[in-house]
Design a protein around this motif. Structure first.
Motif, PDB file in Angstrom:
ATOM      1  N   VAL A   1       0.837  -1.202   0.000  1.00  0.00           N
ATOM      2  CA  VAL A   1       0.000   0.000   0.000  1.00  0.00           C
ATOM      3  C   VAL A   1       0.870   1.250   0.000  1.00  0.00           C
ATOM      4  O   VAL A   1       0.573   2.230  -0.699  1.00  0.00           O
ATOM      5  N   ASP A   2       1.953   1.229   0.740  1.00  0.00           N
ATOM      6  CA  ASP A   2       2.837   2.396   0.821  1.00  0.00           C
ATOM      7  C   ASP A   2       3.714   2.558  -0.416  1.00  0.00           C
ATOM      8  O   ASP A   2       4.052   3.681  -0.800  1.00  0.00           O
ATOM      9  N   GLU A   3       4.069   1.444  -1.056  1.00  0.00           N
ATOM     10  CA  GLU A   3       5.078   1.499  -2.117  1.00  0.00           C
ATOM     11  C   GLU A   3       4.525   1.422  -3.529  1.00  0.00           C
ATOM     12  O   GLU A   3       5.245   1.699  -4.493  1.00  0.00           O
ATOM     13  N   SER A   4       3.261   1.077  -3.730  1.00  0.00           N
ATOM     14  CA  SER A   4       2.726   0.873  -5.074  1.00  0.00           C
ATOM     15  C   SER A   4       1.804   2.004  -5.489  1.00  0.00           C
ATOM     16  O   SER A   4       1.354   2.803  -4.654  1.00  0.00           O
ATOM     17  N   LEU A   5       1.515   2.066  -6.782  1.00  0.00           N
ATOM     18  CA  LEU A   5       0.564   3.036  -7.312  1.00  0.00           C
ATOM     19  C   LEU A   5      -0.840   2.661  -6.873  1.00  0.00           C
ATOM     20  O   LEU A   5      -1.148   1.470  -6.692  1.00  0.00           O
ATOM     21  N   PRO A   6      -1.735   3.643  -6.739  1.00  0.00           N
ATOM     22  CA  PRO A   6      -3.100   3.340  -6.299  1.00  0.00           C
ATOM     23  C   PRO A   6      -3.831   2.373  -7.219  1.00  0.00           C
ATOM     24  O   PRO A   6      -4.713   1.640  -6.786  1.00  0.00           O
TER      25      PRO A   6
END
Length: 388
Positions: free
Chosen positions: A245-250
């Motif tokens: 969730v913190d590192e990927s695109l929405p």
């Protein structure tokens, strides 16, 4: 960059006429002109400057005429060079010969300078289109090369040596992925957590192509690194989800099924993160799906809780894990392969080797799809327990 034009003619007054006519284009940096008095000098100019775009040449010249020059230019096999021939009115035979030898266009003497300007512009525009097409081709070849490297990288991070644990007699594993494009978004993995327990992962990243492949590599690496800590499947997916969730695109997420198989007693503890539930094939060939315990896909919402479940495998039983590229494969009539056909295939080949079980499933899906283009990656992973 200015277009470079070589004018080949033995008339001394033509150079001044050309420079006067195109003085504006020369001043603005659109054109640069070079001059030669015959074909021999023209070849020297071409050898000195390979960036010449257009050759404007007379036919009748001393030492080497224009038709011979066209032949020599043709021998150089330079597709980014245009030639325009200049000929006397009515000399149709030489004009036809010139066109057959590669001339792009022709101009009639005495030269109409306005017609010359139109012809030069037309020739250079055609050349510009060709250059753009060749540049696009080169870009496509580069992309194809990059895709080839991406395919090799992706393939290298997926287990592909079978049997993977030839010294272990309690179980066997086989897996295969057929990407819909050069690179895919499906993932699978299996590994020994310790001497007794085997981690098994299958997943499907949202989207297709290179972005999905990159996210797939990140997800797989993170999943394996977390799973090797030996924590329960639900805790593993919760931990991985927080990081994704913190590192990927929405817009990017991944469905994951992760299980831990204990070779000592056949227990299989698993957690399903929004993925297709696996099938359990009994020793007698009966097929059923595992209870769908777990939670939603990973990478979209933070602080989600997941739930694990445990099933006890009996000797001779087989787990069959898939991605939705199997069940959602479509035929030309837009009918999906579906879960019913998937179960029927597993029942038909239940007693066969794991290799045959997977290969027959893929063959039946491909036969069902027929001429319909594959729209999604297809992945199968299967594990069979033999007992201690």
């Amino acid at each position: 960059m200015p277009a470079k034009i070589l004018v080949v003619d033995d008339e001394p007054d033509l150079e001044q006429l050309i420079l006067q006519k195109f003085r504006k284009q020369i001043r603005e940096g659109a054109f640069t002109f070079k001059f030669a008095g015959n074909g021999v000098q023209a070849l020297e100019r071409l050898a000195e400057d390979e960036a010449i775009d257009l050759v404007l040449t007379d036919i009748n010249m001393p030492e080497m005429d224009g038709l011979t020059l066209l032949n020599r230019i043709k021998e150089q096999e330079n597709p980014l060079l245009r030639s325009v021939i200049v000929s006397a009115y009515g000399d149709i035979e030489n004009i036809r010969t010139a066109m057959n030898r590669g001339a792009f266009d022709f101009i009639i003497k005495p030269i109409d300078l306005n017609d010359l300007e139109i012809t030069i512009d037309k020739s250079l525009n055609d050349l510009r289109v060709l250059k753009e097409a060749m540049q696009s081709r080169d870009q496509l070849l580069f992309i194809k090369h990059e895709l080839g490297i991406a395919t090799e990288i992706q393939t290298s991070i997926l287990p592909k040596m079978f049997p993977p644990f030839p010294d272990r007699k309690e179980f066997d594993i086989y897996a295969k992925m057929i990407p819909a494009r050069e690179v895919g978004g499906d993932l699978y993995d299996f590994f020994m957590i310790d001497k007794a327990r085997v981690g098994v992962i299958i997943g499907d990243v949202s989207g297709k192509g290179i972005p999905a492949a990159m996210f797939m590599a990140v997800s797989k690496t993170l999943l394996k690194a977390t799973a090797l800590k030996g924590i329960p499947p639900d805790s593993c997916l919760e931990s991985v989800n927080k990081v994704l969730v913190d590192e990927s695109l929405p817009s990017m997420f991944v469905t994951v099924f992760y299980g831990i198989f204990d070779t000592r007693n056949g227990s299989f503890e698993y957690c399903n993160g929004g993925h297709n539930p696996p099938y359990l094939i009994s020793a007698e060939g009966k097929v059923r799906q595992l209870d769908n315990r777990g939670g939603v896909f990973l990478g979209a919402l933070k602080n989600l809780e997941y739930e694990s479940n445990v099933v006890m495998l009996q000797p001779g039983e087989t787990l069959f894990l898939i991605t939705d590229g199997i069940t959602e494969a479509m035929n030309p009539g837009e009918e999906m392969f579906g879960e019913k056909r998937t179960e029927e295939s597993l029942q038909s080949h239940a007693g066969e080797s794991l290799n045959n079980l997977v290969e027959n499933m893929i063959k039946e899906v491909q036969a069902f799809a027929g001429a319909q283009e594959q729209s999604d990656d297809m992945t199968c992973l299967t594990l069979r327990y033999f007992g201690r």
